[in-house]
Design a protein around this motif. Sequence first.
Motif, PDB file in Angstrom:
ATOM      1  N   PRO A 163       0.811  -1.223   0.000  1.00 36.44           N
ATOM      2  CA  PRO A 163       0.000   0.000   0.000  1.00 36.44           C
ATOM      3  C   PRO A 163       0.843   1.271   0.000  1.00 36.44           C
ATOM      4  CG  PRO A 163      -0.091  -1.039   2.165  1.00 36.44           C
ATOM      5  CD  PRO A 163       0.585  -2.013   1.238  1.00 36.44           C
ATOM      6  N   LEU A 164       2.057   1.211   0.576  1.00 37.06           N
ATOM      7  CA  LEU A 164       2.917   2.397   0.547  1.00 37.06           C
ATOM      8  C   LEU A 164       3.305   2.766  -0.881  1.00 37.06           C
ATOM      9  CD1 LEU A 164       5.377   2.042   3.571  1.00 37.06           C
ATOM     10  CD2 LEU A 164       3.742   3.888   3.166  1.00 37.06           C
ATOM     11  N   ALA A 167       0.412   4.676  -1.814  1.00 45.14           N
ATOM     12  CA  ALA A 167       0.259   5.902  -1.019  1.00 45.14           C
ATOM     13  C   ALA A 167       1.320   6.943  -1.369  1.00 45.14           C
ATOM     14  CB  ALA A 167       0.325   5.569   0.475  1.00 45.14           C
ATOM     15  N   SER A 170       1.500   7.249  -5.788  1.00 48.10           N
ATOM     16  CA  SER A 170       0.403   7.908  -6.510  1.00 48.10           C
ATOM     17  C   SER A 170       0.612   9.412  -6.645  1.00 48.10           C
ATOM     18  CB  SER A 170      -0.933   7.614  -5.813  1.00 48.10           C
ATOM     19  OG  SER A 170      -1.227   6.244  -5.847  1.00 48.10           O
ATOM     20  N   SER A 296      -5.867   8.669  -5.212  1.00 50.49           N
ATOM     21  CA  SER A 296      -5.486   7.249  -5.312  1.00 50.49           C
ATOM     22  C   SER A 296      -4.690   6.799  -4.094  1.00 50.49           C
ATOM     23  CB  SER A 296      -4.664   7.015  -6.583  1.00 50.49           C
ATOM     24  OG  SER A 296      -5.410   7.271  -7.748  1.00 50.49           O
ATOM     25  N   SER A 297      -4.008   7.723  -3.449  1.00 51.28           N
ATOM     26  CA  SER A 297      -3.177   7.353  -2.307  1.00 51.28           C
ATOM     27  C   SER A 297      -3.985   7.075  -1.044  1.00 51.28           C
ATOM     28  CB  SER A 297      -2.148   8.457  -2.021  1.00 51.28           C
ATOM     29  OG  SER A 297      -2.766   9.613  -1.498  1.00 51.28           O
ATOM     30  N   SER A 298      -5.173   7.693  -0.904  1.00 50.21           N
ATOM     31  CA  SER A 298      -5.912   7.591   0.361  1.00 50.21           C
ATOM     32  C   SER A 298      -6.336   6.167   0.718  1.00 50.21           C
ATOM     33  CB  SER A 298      -7.119   8.535   0.354  1.00 50.21           C
ATOM     34  OG  SER A 298      -7.965   8.286  -0.734  1.00 50.21           O
ATOM     35  N   TYR A 300      -4.766   3.460   0.054  1.00 48.97           N
ATOM     36  CA  TYR A 300      -3.548   2.765   0.449  1.00 48.97           C
ATOM     37  C   TYR A 300      -3.087   3.190   1.846  1.00 48.97           C
ATOM     38  CZ  TYR A 300      -3.207   1.440  -4.492  1.00 48.97           C
ATOM     39  OH  TYR A 300      -3.441   0.934  -5.747  1.00 48.97           O
ATOM     40  N   ILE A 301      -3.299   4.449   2.193  1.00 51.67           N
ATOM     41  CA  ILE A 301      -2.925   4.919   3.536  1.00 51.67           C
ATOM     42  C   ILE A 301      -3.746   4.184   4.600  1.00 51.67           C
ATOM     43  CG2 ILE A 301      -2.976   6.918   5.087  1.00 51.67           C
ATOM     44  CD1 ILE A 301      -2.361   8.658   2.607  1.00 51.67           C
ATOM     45  N   CYS A 304      -2.424   0.717   4.970  1.00 48.79           N
ATOM     46  CA  CYS A 304      -1.188   0.684   5.773  1.00 48.79           C
ATOM     47  C   CYS A 304      -1.497   0.599   7.261  1.00 48.79           C
ATOM     48  CB  CYS A 304      -0.345   1.933   5.505  1.00 48.79           C
ATOM     49  SG  CYS A 304       0.480   1.983   3.919  1.00 48.79           S
ATOM     50  N   VAL A 353     -11.715   2.625  -0.553  1.00 50.94           N
ATOM     51  CA  VAL A 353     -11.006   2.464   0.726  1.00 50.94           C
ATOM     52  C   VAL A 353     -11.312   1.094   1.327  1.00 50.94           C
ATOM     53  CG1 VAL A 353     -10.956   3.242   3.129  1.00 50.94           C
ATOM     54  CG2 VAL A 353     -10.768   4.910   1.278  1.00 50.94           C
ATOM     55  N   THR A 356      -9.745  -1.719  -0.920  1.00 49.79           N
ATOM     56  CA  THR A 356      -8.285  -1.729  -0.832  1.00 49.79           C
ATOM     57  C   THR A 356      -7.813  -2.231   0.524  1.00 49.79           C
ATOM     58  OG1 THR A 356      -8.197   0.152  -2.352  1.00 49.79           O
ATOM     59  CG2 THR A 356      -6.203  -0.318  -1.094  1.00 49.79           C
TER      60      THR A 356
END
Length: 439
Positions: A163-164, A167, A170, A296-298, A300-301, A304, A353, A356
Amino acid sequence: MTTSSTALDIPHASARLDELLLYRRVAWRIMPLAIICFLFSYFDRINISFAKTQMQAELGLSDAAYGLAASMFFIGYVLFEVPSSWGLKKYGAPAWICRIMISWGLATAALVFAYTQYTLYFLRFLIGVMEAGFGPAILFYLACWFPKRYLARINGLWFLAVPLAGAVGSPAAGLILGKMDGLLGLAGWHWLFLLSGLPCVLLGLAVLWKLDKDIDSAKWLSPEQKHQLKENLKADRKPDSNGHGSIWRVLLTWEVGVFALIYFVIKSASYGLNFWMPNLIQLSGVHDLLMVGLLSSSPYIVACIGMLVVTRRSDKTGDRKSYLLWCMVASAIGYILACGFSGNPVALMLALVLATAGTFIAIPVFWTIPQSTFSGLGIATGTAAINSLAQLSGIVSPAMVGFVNDLTGISYMGMLAIVPLILGCIVLIAVFVKNPAKD
């Protein structure tokens, strides 16, 4: 009586604290570099998803052609995954990981020469060949240092890189594509491949310098500490009467088949998100490339954070099956909601979210099961076989999503086609997976 019992508990508590401090020291020695290496490894697989819009415009790719280009990586990866485990056995983990990273980094950077869809297909295939064996090599290396009671937590730390990669990668990809397009005459997507490939060469050299071949080679440990680490691993070893110490018998066990099917679906769900999430966000009405990267990063955060919490809880309870099962339930629900609310950016992001988090948290929890099932070099061979068969999902999932999208003309139908696979995986987990025996 109580005083005597308390006095007896003090040495035990002190020994337990010493052990925890020892494994913390080992983790700090190994894990930061391992996480960074895997972050670049995973981003090299999915960076094509961020380059998709610019590449399609320049090379004239359809969704189906893009999906095939994404899949070509996994054809090379699958063909050379198990053979790579023999190189691991011959040269040792640090040297073999170094070779893998240098070669895939150079191959990724060479994507700047992909001026037709056919050179793109070839180079994606070559990256897969060069990267084959990296995951099993790391998993084998970790299992040579940490006993199984710590594996979910350690796997969770390592798999944080997955996921990083989304995060961190992206917004970085959005920035590179938006701000470096045309710099020195190179397109933004050329810069993306250069800047994600060349650092891997330096990281490969760092692995060779920083990571010890085995416990006995670690000069930073005392003889007593080395003895304790080896004794803890020895206590985990199972007799090889079940054939799990034999490479070929490991490959032919029913466990490999079932685990590979389960992991195939987990990876299908993850690649569906990796390769198509930025596209879904754009189609929901978000067009700024940097904003697409940030959104797109949210998911994955959140994944994490969930990995750290769930893997720690799984280690504490020893329950792998329940956590794996509920992760896949969350993944299925998230997928269905994402497809149902594809035109609403807020609802879409909430669904992504959930999908993922469920999908990516399942990965480290899953790997504790085969790591506890096999023994010795059977761990490397078993995980390589499972990973190799499951990586077929990388061939099937992106190409299938692109084909279904082109066939139906509906942007989310390809993603929806993954849902039946997830539901089947839930059944497999419920019926065939058992919790490893507790220490």
